[in-house]
Design a protein around this motif. Sequence first.
Motif, PDB file in Angstrom:
ATOM      1  N   ALA A  25       0.820  -1.218   0.000  1.00 37.11           N
ATOM      2  CA  ALA A  25       0.000   0.000   0.000  1.00 37.11           C
ATOM      3  C   ALA A  25       0.853   1.267   0.000  1.00 37.11           C
ATOM      4  CB  ALA A  25      -0.945   0.002   1.197  1.00 37.11           C
ATOM      5  N   GLU A  26       2.107   1.159   0.400  1.00 32.70           N
ATOM      6  CA  GLU A  26       2.990   2.330   0.381  1.00 32.70           C
ATOM      7  C   GLU A  26       3.192   2.857  -1.036  1.00 32.70           C
ATOM      8  OE1 GLU A  26       4.094   3.990   3.033  1.00 32.70           O
ATOM      9  OE2 GLU A  26       2.938   2.563   4.235  1.00 32.70           O
ATOM     10  N   GLU A  27       3.073   1.979  -2.022  1.00 25.43           N
ATOM     11  CA  GLU A  27       3.241   2.363  -3.426  1.00 25.43           C
ATOM     12  C   GLU A  27       1.903   2.510  -4.152  1.00 25.43           C
ATOM     13  OE1 GLU A  27       6.257   3.062  -4.634  1.00 25.43           O
ATOM     14  OE2 GLU A  27       7.044   2.636  -2.630  1.00 25.43           O
ATOM     15  N   TYR A  28       0.814   2.593  -3.398  1.00 22.60           N
ATOM     16  CA  TYR A  28      -0.524   2.633  -3.990  1.00 22.60           C
ATOM     17  C   TYR A  28      -0.737   3.899  -4.806  1.00 22.60           C
ATOM     18  CZ  TYR A  28      -5.612   2.590  -4.338  1.00 22.60           C
ATOM     19  OH  TYR A  28      -6.897   2.605  -4.806  1.00 22.60           O
ATOM     20  N   ARG A  29      -1.162   3.707  -6.056  1.00 24.70           N
ATOM     21  CA  ARG A  29      -1.570   4.803  -6.937  1.00 24.70           C
ATOM     22  C   ARG A  29      -2.965   4.439  -7.423  1.00 24.70           C
ATOM     23  NH1 ARG A  29       3.441   4.231 -10.297  1.00 24.70           N
ATOM     24  NH2 ARG A  29       1.831   3.447 -11.634  1.00 24.70           N
ATOM     25  N   ARG A  30      -3.912   5.273  -7.144  1.00 28.45           N
ATOM     26  CA  ARG A  30      -5.331   4.966  -7.298  1.00 28.45           C
ATOM     27  C   ARG A  30      -5.719   4.463  -8.692  1.00 28.45           C
ATOM     28  NH1 ARG A  30     -10.810   7.325  -7.539  1.00 28.45           N
ATOM     29  NH2 ARG A  30     -11.903   6.252  -5.866  1.00 28.45           N
ATOM     30  N   ASP A  31      -5.468   5.231  -9.712  1.00 30.55           N
ATOM     31  CA  ASP A  31      -5.955   4.871 -11.048  1.00 30.55           C
ATOM     32  C   ASP A  31      -5.411   3.536 -11.564  1.00 30.55           C
ATOM     33  OD1 ASP A  31      -7.678   7.032 -11.217  1.00 30.55           O
ATOM     34  OD2 ASP A  31      -6.165   8.326 -12.110  1.00 30.55           O
ATOM     35  N   HIS A  76      -4.677 -11.405  -3.595  1.00 34.91           N
ATOM     36  CA  HIS A  76      -5.283 -11.009  -2.325  1.00 34.91           C
ATOM     37  C   HIS A  76      -4.493  -9.858  -1.703  1.00 34.91           C
ATOM     38  CE1 HIS A  76      -7.572 -12.714   1.419  1.00 34.91           C
ATOM     39  NE2 HIS A  76      -7.797 -11.427   1.234  1.00 34.91           N
ATOM     40  N   VAL A  77      -3.181  -9.957  -1.733  1.00 34.45           N
ATOM     41  CA  VAL A  77      -2.337  -8.873  -1.209  1.00 34.45           C
ATOM     42  C   VAL A  77      -2.581  -7.596  -1.999  1.00 34.45           C
ATOM     43  CG1 VAL A  77       0.051  -8.052  -0.971  1.00 34.45           C
ATOM     44  CG2 VAL A  77      -0.558 -10.363  -0.229  1.00 34.45           C
ATOM     45  N   GLU A  78      -2.645  -7.703  -3.310  1.00 38.42           N
ATOM     46  CA  GLU A  78      -2.885  -6.536  -4.154  1.00 38.42           C
ATOM     47  C   GLU A  78      -4.240  -5.894  -3.826  1.00 38.42           C
ATOM     48  OE1 GLU A  78      -2.340  -5.538  -8.815  1.00 38.42           O
ATOM     49  OE2 GLU A  78      -3.462  -7.366  -8.364  1.00 38.42           O
ATOM     50  N   THR A  79      -5.254  -6.713  -3.603  1.00 41.13           N
ATOM     51  CA  THR A  79      -6.582  -6.205  -3.275  1.00 41.13           C
ATOM     52  C   THR A  79      -6.590  -5.558  -1.892  1.00 41.13           C
ATOM     53  OG1 THR A  79      -7.587  -7.896  -4.658  1.00 41.13           O
ATOM     54  CG2 THR A  79      -9.019  -6.822  -3.064  1.00 41.13           C
ATOM     55  N   LEU A  80      -5.976  -6.192  -0.923  1.00 39.67           N
ATOM     56  CA  LEU A  80      -5.902  -5.596   0.413  1.00 39.67           C
ATOM     57  C   LEU A  80      -5.089  -4.303   0.406  1.00 39.67           C
ATOM     58  CD1 LEU A  80      -5.475  -8.676   2.768  1.00 39.67           C
ATOM     59  CD2 LEU A  80      -7.283  -6.954   2.872  1.00 39.67           C
ATOM     60  N   ALA A  81      -4.055  -4.247  -0.400  1.00 39.20           N
ATOM     61  CA  ALA A  81      -3.272  -3.011  -0.527  1.00 39.20           C
ATOM     62  C   ALA A  81      -4.139  -1.893  -1.083  1.00 39.20           C
ATOM     63  CB  ALA A  81      -2.055  -3.237  -1.422  1.00 39.20           C
ATOM     64  N   ALA A  82      -4.999  -2.217  -2.040  1.00 34.86           N
ATOM     65  CA  ALA A  82      -5.919  -1.215  -2.588  1.00 34.86           C
ATOM     66  C   ALA A  82      -6.932  -0.779  -1.530  1.00 34.86           C
ATOM     67  CB  ALA A  82      -6.637  -1.768  -3.823  1.00 34.86           C
ATOM     68  N   VAL A  83      -7.406  -1.716  -0.717  1.00 39.21           N
ATOM     69  CA  VAL A  83      -8.326  -1.371   0.383  1.00 39.21           C
ATOM     70  C   VAL A  83      -7.641  -0.402   1.339  1.00 39.21           C
ATOM     71  CG1 VAL A  83      -9.491  -2.281   2.444  1.00 39.21           C
ATOM     72  CG2 VAL A  83      -9.705  -3.491   0.271  1.00 39.21           C
ATOM     73  N   ILE A  84      -6.427  -0.721   1.721  1.00 41.60           N
ATOM     74  CA  ILE A  84      -5.671   0.139   2.636  1.00 41.60           C
ATOM     75  C   ILE A  84      -5.406   1.496   1.999  1.00 41.60           C
ATOM     76  CG2 ILE A  84      -3.435   0.429   3.793  1.00 41.60           C
ATOM     77  CD1 ILE A  84      -3.468  -2.692   4.137  1.00 41.60           C
ATOM     78  N   GLY A  85      -5.006   1.496   0.738  1.00 42.02           N
ATOM     79  CA  GLY A  85      -4.735   2.755   0.028  1.00 42.02           C
ATOM     80  C   GLY A  85      -5.970   3.634  -0.061  1.00 42.02           C
ATOM     81  N   GLU A  86      -7.108   3.040  -0.400  1.00 40.86           N
ATOM     82  CA  GLU A  86      -8.360   3.811  -0.479  1.00 40.86           C
ATOM     83  C   GLU A  86      -8.770   4.334   0.889  1.00 40.86           C
ATOM     84  OE1 GLU A  86     -10.594   4.762  -3.165  1.00 40.86           O
ATOM     85  OE2 GLU A  86      -8.647   4.401  -4.089  1.00 40.86           O
ATOM     86  N   ALA A  87      -8.603   3.525   1.919  1.00 42.16           N
ATOM     87  CA  ALA A  87      -8.949   3.964   3.269  1.00 42.16           C
ATOM     88  C   ALA A  87      -8.071   5.143   3.697  1.00 42.16           C
ATOM     89  CB  ALA A  87      -8.808   2.811   4.257  1.00 42.16           C
ATOM     90  N   ARG A  88      -6.809   5.085   3.339  1.00 45.05           N
ATOM     91  CA  ARG A  88      -5.902   6.199   3.663  1.00 45.05           C
ATOM     92  C   ARG A  88      -6.302   7.462   2.910  1.00 45.05           C
ATOM     93  NH1 ARG A  88      -0.127   2.946   3.428  1.00 45.05           N
ATOM     94  NH2 ARG A  88      -0.359   1.920   5.452  1.00 45.05           N
ATOM     95  N   LEU A  89      -6.676   7.319   1.649  1.00 45.13           N
ATOM     96  CA  LEU A  89      -7.108   8.480   0.872  1.00 45.13           C
ATOM     97  C   LEU A  89      -8.381   9.082   1.449  1.00 45.13           C
ATOM     98  CD1 LEU A  89      -6.472   7.279  -2.796  1.00 45.13           C
ATOM     99  CD2 LEU A  89      -5.187   8.998  -1.515  1.00 45.13           C
ATOM    100  N   MET A  90      -9.297   8.245   1.893  1.00 45.86           N
ATOM    101  CA  MET A  90     -10.551   8.737   2.468  1.00 45.86           C
ATOM    102  C   MET A  90     -10.320   9.451   3.790  1.00 45.86           C
ATOM    103  SD  MET A  90     -13.435   5.896   1.657  1.00 45.86           S
ATOM    104  CE  MET A  90     -14.656   6.862   2.520  1.00 45.86           C
ATOM    105  N   ALA A  91      -9.289   9.055   4.504  1.00 40.09           N
ATOM    106  CA  ALA A  91      -9.009   9.647   5.805  1.00 40.09           C
ATOM    107  C   ALA A  91      -8.398  11.040   5.703  1.00 40.09           C
ATOM    108  CB  ALA A  91      -8.068   8.734   6.601  1.00 40.09           C
ATOM    109  N   ARG A  92      -7.890  11.385   4.524  1.00 43.21           N
ATOM    110  CA  ARG A  92      -7.310  12.723   4.339  1.00 43.21           C
ATOM    111  C   ARG A  92      -8.418  13.750   4.310  1.00 43.21           C
ATOM    112  NH1 ARG A  92      -3.373  11.575  -0.612  1.00 43.21           N
ATOM    113  NH2 ARG A  92      -4.709  13.196  -1.423  1.00 43.21           N
ATOM    114  N   PRO A  93      -8.331  14.800   5.118  1.00 40.37           N
ATOM    115  CA  PRO A  93      -9.410  15.799   5.196  1.00 40.37           C
ATOM    116  C   PRO A  93      -9.750  16.457   3.860  1.00 40.37           C
ATOM    117  CG  PRO A  93      -7.804  16.155   6.939  1.00 40.37           C
ATOM    118  CD  PRO A  93      -7.261  15.084   6.040  1.00 40.37           C
ATOM    119  N   GLU A  94      -8.769  16.721   3.026  1.00 46.57           N
ATOM    120  CA  GLU A  94      -9.038  17.407   1.760  1.00 46.57           C
ATOM    121  C   GLU A  94      -9.776  16.517   0.769  1.00 46.57           C
ATOM    122  OE1 GLU A  94      -4.826  15.748   1.384  1.00 46.57           O
ATOM    123  OE2 GLU A  94      -6.010  16.758   2.914  1.00 46.57           O
TER     124      GLU A  94
END
Length: 98
Positions: A25-31, A76-94
């Motif tokens: 997830a450290e290397e997560y890029r959304r698109d 599964h790891v790739e999918t969980l990394a995307a879950v973590i990445g999306e959760a981190r993006l959602m947690a950002r106030p902006e």
Amino acid sequence: MHDLTSLLHSLHRPRLLIRAARIAAEEYRRDPHLARVLGAPTPGHRGAALLQLLEIEGLMDERRKARDGAYSVARHVETLAAVIGEARLMARPEDRLT
């Protein structure tokens, strides 16, 4: 978002699986990541993407528990990394406004 947060906290997966996903997830890029995991264009709303990811991940976890031959740890790891990445993006106030 509160319901999604509760849902995320209720996930219980093997430590090694979560650890690998956190590193990925450290290397997560959304698109590019969402397109690969979802097999479709990136949804505009982060919550919708996260719900889709959680559904896919739940199916993967069922396969893992059933010791299904079609189960892929890497996917599964790739999918969980995307879950973590999306959760981190959602947690950002902006990003909460989108």
